[in-house]
Design a protein around this motif. Sequence first.
Motif, PDB file in Angstrom:
ATOM      1  N   THR A 258      68.330  11.787  41.754  1.00  0.00           N
ATOM      2  CA  THR A 258      67.993  10.398  42.002  1.00  0.00           C
ATOM      3  C   THR A 258      67.914  10.148  43.508  1.00  0.00           C
ATOM      4  O   THR A 258      68.338  10.976  44.328  1.00  0.00           O
ATOM      5  CB  THR A 258      69.053   9.453  41.410  1.00  0.00           C
TER       6      THR A 258
ATOM      7  N   ASN B 287      70.063  12.060  46.468  1.00  0.00           N
ATOM      8  CA  ASN B 287      69.439  12.689  47.626  1.00  0.00           C
ATOM      9  C   ASN B 287      70.145  12.294  48.916  1.00  0.00           C
ATOM     10  O   ASN B 287      70.423  13.145  49.774  1.00  0.00           O
ATOM     11  CB  ASN B 287      67.961  12.296  47.705  1.00  0.00           C
TER      12      ASN B 287
ATOM     13  N   ASP C 262      59.004   7.440  50.016  1.00  0.00           N
ATOM     14  CA  ASP C 262      59.377   8.802  50.411  1.00  0.00           C
ATOM     15  C   ASP C 262      59.790   8.857  51.874  1.00  0.00           C
ATOM     16  O   ASP C 262      60.778   9.513  52.239  1.00  0.00           O
ATOM     17  CB  ASP C 262      58.199   9.758  50.189  1.00  0.00           C
TER      18      ASP C 262
ATOM     19  N   ARG D 120      60.299  16.374  51.655  1.00  0.00           N
ATOM     20  CA  ARG D 120      60.653  17.260  50.543  1.00  0.00           C
ATOM     21  C   ARG D 120      62.001  16.851  49.962  1.00  0.00           C
ATOM     22  O   ARG D 120      63.012  17.523  50.190  1.00  0.00           O
ATOM     23  CB  ARG D 120      60.686  18.725  50.997  1.00  0.00           C
TER      24      ARG D 120
ATOM     25  N   SER E 221      64.332   8.582  39.892  1.00  0.00           N
ATOM     26  CA  SER E 221      64.101   9.955  40.319  1.00  0.00           C
ATOM     27  C   SER E 221      63.313   9.956  41.625  1.00  0.00           C
ATOM     28  O   SER E 221      62.360   9.183  41.789  1.00  0.00           O
ATOM     29  CB  SER E 221      63.330  10.711  39.244  1.00  0.00           C
ATOM     30  N   ALA E 222      63.697  10.804  42.556  1.00  0.00           N
ATOM     31  CA  ALA E 222      62.975  10.890  43.826  1.00  0.00           C
ATOM     32  C   ALA E 222      61.512  11.270  43.608  1.00  0.00           C
ATOM     33  O   ALA E 222      60.647  10.936  44.420  1.00  0.00           O
ATOM     34  CB  ALA E 222      63.651  11.896  44.745  1.00  0.00           C
ATOM     35  N   HIS E 223      61.239  11.934  42.508  1.00  0.00           N
ATOM     36  CA  HIS E 223      59.874  12.346  42.183  1.00  0.00           C
ATOM     37  C   HIS E 223      58.959  11.143  41.959  1.00  0.00           C
ATOM     38  O   HIS E 223      57.731  11.249  42.101  1.00  0.00           O
ATOM     39  CB  HIS E 223      59.891  13.227  40.938  1.00  0.00           C
ATOM     40  N   ASP E 224      59.530   9.985  41.617  1.00  0.00           N
ATOM     41  CA  ASP E 224      58.742   8.818  41.240  1.00  0.00           C
ATOM     42  C   ASP E 224      58.472   7.857  42.385  1.00  0.00           C
ATOM     43  O   ASP E 224      57.890   6.789  42.174  1.00  0.00           O
ATOM     44  CB  ASP E 224      59.457   8.057  40.110  1.00  0.00           C
TER      45      ASP E 224
ATOM     46  N   PRO F 187      63.536  16.647  43.954  1.00  0.00           N
ATOM     47  CA  PRO F 187      62.861  15.807  42.952  1.00  0.00           C
ATOM     48  C   PRO F 187      63.649  15.620  41.674  1.00  0.00           C
ATOM     49  O   PRO F 187      63.474  14.628  40.960  1.00  0.00           O
ATOM     50  CB  PRO F 187      61.548  16.560  42.697  1.00  0.00           C
ATOM     51  N   GLU F 188      64.538  16.563  41.361  1.00  0.00           N
ATOM     52  CA  GLU F 188      65.317  16.460  40.129  1.00  0.00           C
ATOM     53  C   GLU F 188      66.515  15.524  40.288  1.00  0.00           C
ATOM     54  O   GLU F 188      67.189  15.202  39.306  1.00  0.00           O
ATOM     55  CB  GLU F 188      65.782  17.848  39.689  1.00  0.00           C
TER      56      GLU F 188
END
Length: 264
Positions: free
Chosen positions: A112, A116, A162, A106, A153-156, A109-110
């Motif tokens: 980088t 994080n 991950d 987790r 972005s961590a979302h990508d 996500p917003e």
Amino acid sequence: MTAGPLAPRAAPLANAGSPAVLRAQGLSKRFGGLLAVSNVSFDLFPSEILAIIGPNGAGKTTLLNLLSGVYRPSAGRLEIGGQDVTNLSMEKRCHLGLGRAFQIVRPFPEMTVLENVTVGALFGKPGTKLAEARERAYTLLERTGLAPHAEKSAHDLNLLQDKRLEVARALATNPTVLLLDEVMAGLRPGEATEAVELVRGVRESGVSVLFIEHIMPVVRDLADRVVVMDAGTVIAGGTYQEVVREPRVVEAYLGGEVTDATDD
């Protein structure tokens, strides 16, 4: 998932003659009438990789939650570096050198990838300056192969990335002991091999590792010692070769399909 062949593990760096960096003594956890963990004791030594295995419902995740401070034990004692931390919070255990990477990743996500890991560096050592935290974070991104993705972005990120980010974020807290909760889950065989090499690198940096895993080739090739749990208790301990010959282990765990199992 079934892991492919892995490279033979390096010779153990653990020093069982040294004081334990983590010591569990008679840990138990009761939820109402359910005794989820019962009288579990073991030591983790400097630069050692220790695996905790067992069937579904064995109490492995509950044990990890006791070690990290998510739960307080109903009985028993836990030491980190010789200090009693049984009743300390997760935050204080982190400041004393205990890090944890979770199975369900987790990230923020917003943020980088670099941001994080910087958060982990700021959290792990009170008073850390932002510039110092960013420098440590970038060093860890280089170690974990994520430096090319620092501003992404961590979302990508994909699943393997991950997992690497989760380990990097835990390492950013500057632990002496790292807890890993099924970090190989969901990875393809080649990705699992990469993750194994990442964990070996963590150990070679001087961090002791305790991990939960269901993929037996990973356990075989990564762990210096193995602790086997069933129904909340420890039923065997020793090297991989020793525990897989134990009749109770074969009956409780190895007699069925284990590589696709999920934890309790």
